[in-house]
Every structure is written in C-alpha cells, then in structure tokens.
Scaffold this motif. Structure first.
Motif, PDB file in Angstrom:
ATOM      1  N   ASN A 175       0.805  -1.221   0.000  1.00 38.38           N
ATOM      2  CA  ASN A 175       0.000   0.000   0.000  1.00 38.38           C
ATOM      3  C   ASN A 175       0.835   1.266   0.000  1.00 38.38           C
ATOM      4  O   ASN A 175       0.283   2.359   0.006  1.00 38.38           O
ATOM      5  N   GLY A 176       2.140   1.163   0.058  1.00 39.75           N
ATOM      6  CA  GLY A 176       3.015   2.334   0.088  1.00 39.75           C
ATOM      7  C   GLY A 176       3.931   2.284   1.294  1.00 39.75           C
ATOM      8  O   GLY A 176       4.098   1.244   1.931  1.00 39.75           O
ATOM      9  N   LEU A 177       4.512   3.422   1.611  1.00 39.42           N
ATOM     10  CA  LEU A 177       5.430   3.496   2.740  1.00 39.42           C
ATOM     11  C   LEU A 177       4.668   3.570   4.055  1.00 39.42           C
ATOM     12  O   LEU A 177       3.649   4.247   4.151  1.00 39.42           O
ATOM     13  N   CYS A 178       5.203   2.908   5.055  1.00 37.53           N
ATOM     14  CA  CYS A 178       4.571   2.850   6.359  1.00 37.53           C
ATOM     15  C   CYS A 178       5.590   3.259   7.416  1.00 37.53           C
ATOM     16  O   CYS A 178       6.697   2.721   7.458  1.00 37.53           O
ATOM     17  N   LEU A 179       5.230   4.240   8.240  1.00 40.26           N
ATOM     18  CA  LEU A 179       6.059   4.633   9.378  1.00 40.26           C
ATOM     19  C   LEU A 179       5.811   3.621  10.485  1.00 40.26           C
ATOM     20  O   LEU A 179       4.668   3.381  10.867  1.00 40.26           O
ATOM     21  N   ILE A 180       6.878   3.036  11.001  1.00 36.60           N
ATOM     22  CA  ILE A 180       6.769   2.117  12.127  1.00 36.60           C
ATOM     23  C   ILE A 180       7.046   2.941  13.379  1.00 36.60           C
ATOM     24  O   ILE A 180       8.147   3.450  13.571  1.00 36.60           O
ATOM     25  N   THR A 181       6.027   3.102  14.217  1.00 38.59           N
ATOM     26  CA  THR A 181       6.155   3.955  15.398  1.00 38.59           C
ATOM     27  C   THR A 181       7.057   3.309  16.435  1.00 38.59           C
ATOM     28  O   THR A 181       7.137   2.087  16.537  1.00 38.59           O
ATOM     29  N   ASP A 182       7.743   4.171  17.185  1.00 38.57           N
ATOM     30  CA  ASP A 182       8.657   3.703  18.220  1.00 38.57           C
ATOM     31  C   ASP A 182       8.779   4.774  19.293  1.00 38.57           C
ATOM     32  O   ASP A 182       7.961   5.692  19.344  1.00 38.57           O
ATOM     33  N   ASP A 183       9.792   4.669  20.137  1.00 39.51           N
ATOM     34  CA  ASP A 183       9.989   5.661  21.200  1.00 39.51           C
ATOM     35  C   ASP A 183      10.301   7.049  20.657  1.00 39.51           C
ATOM     36  O   ASP A 183      10.093   8.045  21.331  1.00 39.51           O
ATOM     37  N   GLU A 184      10.824   7.114  19.440  1.00 35.34           N
ATOM     38  CA  GLU A 184      11.237   8.397  18.871  1.00 35.34           C
ATOM     39  C   GLU A 184      10.134   9.107  18.102  1.00 35.34           C
ATOM     40  O   GLU A 184      10.033  10.327  18.162  1.00 35.34           O
ATOM     41  N   VAL A 185       9.334   8.376  17.338  1.00 40.04           N
ATOM     42  CA  VAL A 185       8.283   8.993  16.515  1.00 40.04           C
ATOM     43  C   VAL A 185       7.011   8.161  16.631  1.00 40.04           C
ATOM     44  O   VAL A 185       7.028   6.961  16.367  1.00 40.04           O
ATOM     45  N   SER A 186       5.934   8.813  17.028  1.00 43.81           N
ATOM     46  CA  SER A 186       4.624   8.178  17.129  1.00 43.81           C
ATOM     47  C   SER A 186       3.593   9.106  16.496  1.00 43.81           C
ATOM     48  O   SER A 186       3.942  10.189  16.023  1.00 43.81           O
ATOM     49  N   GLY A 187       2.346   8.699  16.501  1.00 39.78           N
ATOM     50  CA  GLY A 187       1.304   9.519  15.907  1.00 39.78           C
ATOM     51  C   GLY A 187       0.107   9.668  16.826  1.00 39.78           C
ATOM     52  O   GLY A 187      -0.255   8.736  17.541  1.00 39.78           O
ATOM     53  N   ILE A 188      -0.486  10.847  16.811  1.00 39.51           N
ATOM     54  CA  ILE A 188      -1.714  11.115  17.563  1.00 39.51           C
ATOM     55  C   ILE A 188      -2.774  11.516  16.535  1.00 39.51           C
ATOM     56  O   ILE A 188      -2.608  12.500  15.815  1.00 39.51           O
ATOM     57  N   GLU A 189      -3.845  10.742  16.482  1.00 36.77           N
ATOM     58  CA  GLU A 189      -4.914  10.997  15.519  1.00 36.77           C
ATOM     59  C   GLU A 189      -6.057  11.727  16.200  1.00 36.77           C
ATOM     60  O   GLU A 189      -6.570  11.280  17.232  1.00 36.77           O
ATOM     61  N   VAL A 190      -6.431  12.869  15.642  1.00 37.89           N
ATOM     62  CA  VAL A 190      -7.569  13.642  16.127  1.00 37.89           C
ATOM     63  C   VAL A 190      -8.543  13.817  14.967  1.00 37.89           C
ATOM     64  O   VAL A 190      -8.154  13.785  13.806  1.00 37.89           O
ATOM     65  N   SER A 191      -9.805  14.006  15.296  1.00 34.44           N
ATOM     66  CA  SER A 191     -10.798  14.095  14.230  1.00 34.44           C
ATOM     67  C   SER A 191     -11.846  15.152  14.533  1.00 34.44           C
ATOM     68  O   SER A 191     -11.918  15.688  15.638  1.00 34.44           O
ATOM     69  N   GLY A 192     -12.637  15.416  13.514  1.00 31.09           N
ATOM     70  CA  GLY A 192     -13.753  16.347  13.641  1.00 31.09           C
ATOM     71  C   GLY A 192     -13.324  17.772  13.925  1.00 31.09           C
ATOM     72  O   GLY A 192     -12.254  18.225  13.515  1.00 31.09           O
ATOM     73  N   GLU A 193     -14.170  18.474  14.642  1.00 30.22           N
ATOM     74  CA  GLU A 193     -13.923  19.876  14.988  1.00 30.22           C
ATOM     75  C   GLU A 193     -12.639  20.026  15.802  1.00 30.22           C
ATOM     76  O   GLU A 193     -11.891  20.986  15.645  1.00 30.22           O
ATOM     77  N   LEU A 194     -12.369  19.044  16.662  1.00 26.30           N
ATOM     78  CA  LEU A 194     -11.160  19.084  17.489  1.00 26.30           C
ATOM     79  C   LEU A 194      -9.907  19.145  16.622  1.00 26.30           C
ATOM     80  O   LEU A 194      -8.963  19.880  16.934  1.00 26.30           O
ATOM     81  N   ALA A 195      -9.892  18.425  15.511  1.00 30.90           N
ATOM     82  CA  ALA A 195      -8.721  18.412  14.633  1.00 30.90           C
ATOM     83  C   ALA A 195      -8.412  19.812  14.099  1.00 30.90           C
ATOM     84  O   ALA A 195      -7.265  20.258  14.113  1.00 30.90           O
ATOM     85  N   GLY A 196      -9.433  20.519  13.649  1.00 35.73           N
ATOM     86  CA  GLY A 196      -9.224  21.869  13.135  1.00 35.73           C
ATOM     87  C   GLY A 196      -8.757  22.836  14.206  1.00 35.73           C
ATOM     88  O   GLY A 196      -7.867  23.654  13.982  1.00 35.73           O
ATOM     89  N   GLN A 197      -9.349  22.735  15.383  1.00 37.23           N
ATOM     90  CA  GLN A 197      -8.973  23.628  16.480  1.00 37.23           C
ATOM     91  C   GLN A 197      -7.545  23.352  16.958  1.00 37.23           C
ATOM     92  O   GLN A 197      -6.793  24.284  17.250  1.00 37.23           O
TER      93      GLN A 197
END
Length: 160
Positions: A33-55
């Motif tokens: 499907n393409g490149l995938c970031l493998i999360t670890d102690d150095e780089v992770s992701g926080i997913e936010v959605s809806g109105e909260l994401a814009g704010q």
C-alpha cells in the motif's frame, strides 16, 4: 478503520521517499500500500478528528508548534500529528485519549502519504520538510486542553 493508499507511486519514488524518511531517523517499511512509518519511542502519531482536529491545528500553528501532519480524507476531518516524547508523557496521553484522540505507538504502522497524490488520497497537511521539528506529545496535549477548555461553561454569576 484501515486506510489504504494508491499504489501508483513508482518503486524509484518510494525508494527515494524511504531514504528521505530514514535520513530523518524514522523507521519505515515498504508495503503493497506504500510506505509505512513504524512507530517507536522516537516517533509516534496522535490521531484527532472532527472539529477538534481543526482547532488543534490552529492552536499549534498560532503557537509555532506545528510538526508533520497527515490529513486523511473522509466525511469527517481526520489528522495524524507526528510527535515524540511519549515515554515521559503519561498524563498527556491520558488527557488525549480522554478527549477522543487515538495514539499510534509501540510498533503500530502509519501509512505515509504517497509522493504523487491522486484525488481522495491521504496527503501531508504539513510536510516533514515544512515542519521545523517533530513536537513533543505534551505540545499536542496542551493544544487539546486549550481548545477543550474553551468549550466549558463560563461562570456567569458570583455567589455572595
């Protein structure tokens, strides 16, 4: 829900992008499907959605705290903010999850946008090259606290 990306990106382009991400210190894997970031102690992701994401995005930009952001298409706005410093941020993570954020860490894969975009595919809202840093998760926690505090009812009278 799993997001898939178009596979029309050439192998040479994927390899160049993989090298760029690797030079940034990210762990990446090339998948069907393409490149995938493998999360670890150095780089992770926080997913936010809806109105909260814009704010949250506006707060981070206004306070010069923006880092790389992946925008995920759909009926509701969804963004994944790349962050660092999760090991020392237990309280921030608890507050983020309480606000509805999804934490991608400990080896979870985050599909990275293709370098050649097609309509409807995920894209960089703030590219790694545009971002001055990868912010600590506490910066994102502060953004969520700030924007959710505005929603609380204000004191309108004083008891005597």
């Amino acid at each position: 829900m799993r997001t898939t990306f178009p596979t029309s990106v050439s192998a040479a382009t994927m390899t160049a992008a993989a090298q760029d991400y690797t030079q940034r210190g990210w762990t990446v894997a090339e998948t069907a499907n393409g490149l995938c970031l493998i999360t670890d102690d150095e780089v992770s992701g926080i997913e936010v959605s809806g109105e909260l994401a814009g704010q949250v995005r506006r707060f981070l930009r206004a306070n010069n705290l923006s880092g790389p952001v992946i925008e995920i298409p759909g009926a509701q706005r969804r963004e994944i903010h790349l962050v660092t410093g999760l090991r020392k941020a237990t309280l921030a993570l608890e507050a983020l999850t309480a606000a509805g954020a999804i934490v991608h860490t400990d080896g979870a894969g985050i599909l990275l946008p293709p370098t050649q975009l097609s309509a409807g595919s995920a894209c960089w809202g703030v590219t790694p090259a545009e971002a001055r840093w990868i912010p600590p998760v506490v910066a994102l926690g502060a953004a969520v606290r700030a924007v959710t505090a505005r929603k609380r009812p204000q004191l309108t009278s004083v008891a005597c």
